[in-house]
Scaffold this motif. Structure first.
Motif, PDB file in Angstrom:
ATOM      1  N   PHE A 168      13.049  36.954 -10.603  1.00 39.99           N
ATOM      2  CA  PHE A 168      11.814  36.195 -10.859  1.00 39.99           C
ATOM      3  C   PHE A 168      10.457  36.564 -10.100  1.00 39.99           C
ATOM      4  N   ASP A 197       7.065  34.484  -5.034  1.00 40.87           N
ATOM      5  CA  ASP A 197       7.463  33.465  -4.042  1.00 40.87           C
ATOM      6  C   ASP A 197       8.917  33.315  -4.304  1.00 40.87           C
ATOM      7  N   LYS A 198       9.592  33.283  -5.554  1.00 43.75           N
ATOM      8  CA  LYS A 198      10.973  32.808  -5.650  1.00 43.75           C
ATOM      9  C   LYS A 198      11.874  33.887  -4.929  1.00 43.75           C
ATOM     10  N   ALA A 199      11.704  35.137  -5.133  1.00 40.68           N
ATOM     11  CA  ALA A 199      12.406  36.197  -4.468  1.00 40.68           C
ATOM     12  C   ALA A 199      12.350  36.239  -3.244  1.00 40.68           C
ATOM     13  N   VAL A 244      20.064  32.746 -11.085  1.00 43.66           N
ATOM     14  CA  VAL A 244      20.640  31.827 -10.008  1.00 43.66           C
ATOM     15  C   VAL A 244      22.191  31.571 -10.760  1.00 43.66           C
ATOM     16  N   GLU A 276      19.526  34.605  -4.568  1.00 41.72           N
ATOM     17  CA  GLU A 276      19.520  34.651  -5.981  1.00 41.72           C
ATOM     18  C   GLU A 276      18.085  34.735  -6.553  1.00 41.72           C
ATOM     19  N   GLY A 277      18.318  34.663  -7.793  1.00 40.92           N
ATOM     20  CA  GLY A 277      16.780  34.506  -8.465  1.00 40.92           C
ATOM     21  C   GLY A 277      15.752  35.460  -8.103  1.00 40.92           C
ATOM     22  N   GLY A 294      11.484  33.757  -1.233  1.00 42.08           N
ATOM     23  CA  GLY A 294      11.998  32.646  -0.560  1.00 42.08           C
ATOM     24  C   GLY A 294      13.601  32.938  -0.658  1.00 42.08           C
ATOM     25  N   ALA A 295      14.222  33.370  -1.550  1.00 38.52           N
ATOM     26  CA  ALA A 295      15.604  33.653  -1.710  1.00 38.52           C
ATOM     27  C   ALA A 295      16.095  34.529  -0.567  1.00 38.52           C
TER      28      ALA A 295
END
Length: 203
Positions: free
Chosen positions: A182, A185-187, A144, A178-179, A189-190
């Motif tokens: 990771f 869920d992080k990816a 990020v 971004e991210g 969600g991005a």
């Protein structure tokens, strides 16, 4: 009728987020704007040479004194600049590599940022000659960088804004995913958020 120039620079030809997002945007844009045409420039599948002695010599040499290799090098640069000139909308898929842009994209930039073609020197300093165009950048990164402790490491967005502004392209929209490193869920969600932003600007 809109003419789109789509420039891809990710070396990941199989599952690139920047490629997927930019291609999706172009598909949606064409659906919303019937008649819009696309020129695709893939800098990985069809790389352009890095700035070398022939192109450098051609840029600063007299046209009548150029040798065959210099003429050929200049022809590549002219083709790439002509693609920009013909486009009203430029779309780029750009991953972050080592806090900056892929070298394949830097090579393309070195061909298109050219005195007398895309900018000129005036009594008041350099002046961009590429005006009246919209640029949409799809930026993908493992970490990020838009905010937080790693923001100072971002030489991707900052460089692209600066170099395109230098040649006169100041109408710039940036969509980040971004991210991605990771995962989970992080990816996801991005990517989902980037797609929401993409839909919002398609029209």
């Amino acid at each position: 009728m809109s003419q789109i120039l789509l420039v891809q620079s990710s070396s990941n030809l199989g599952s690139s987020v920047s490629r997927d997002l930019s291609e999706g945007f172009v598909r949606d844009y064409q659906a919303a704007h019937p008649g819009a045409t696309v020129t695709r420039r893939d800098l990985v599948s069809n790389p352009v040479p890095h700035l070398g002695v022939d192109l450098l010599g051609a840029m600063f040499g007299k046209p009548e004194a150029l040798d065959e290799a210099q003429v050929a090098a200049l022809a590549i640069s002219n083709t790439l600049i002509d693609e920009i000139a013909a486009a009203s909308l430029i779309v780029m898929g750009v991953p972050m590599y080592n806090f900056s842009i892929p070298s394949a994209l830097k090579a393309w930039i070195d061909h298109v940022v050219r005195a007398g073609r895309t900018f000129e020197y005036t009594a008041n300093g350099p002046k961009g000659l590429v005006t009246g165009k919209k640029l949409v950048l799809f930026l993908a990164s493992g970490g990020v960088y838009s905010d937080g402790p790693f923001k100072p490491y971002d030489f991707q967005q900052t460089y692209l804004r600066t170099i395109f502004g230098f040649i006169g392209i100041t109408d710039v929209t940036i969509i980040r995913a971004e991210g991605l490193a990771f995962g989970g869920d992080k990816a996801a969600g991005a990517i989902a958020e980037a797609r929401v932003q993409t839909t919002a600007i398609t029209a």
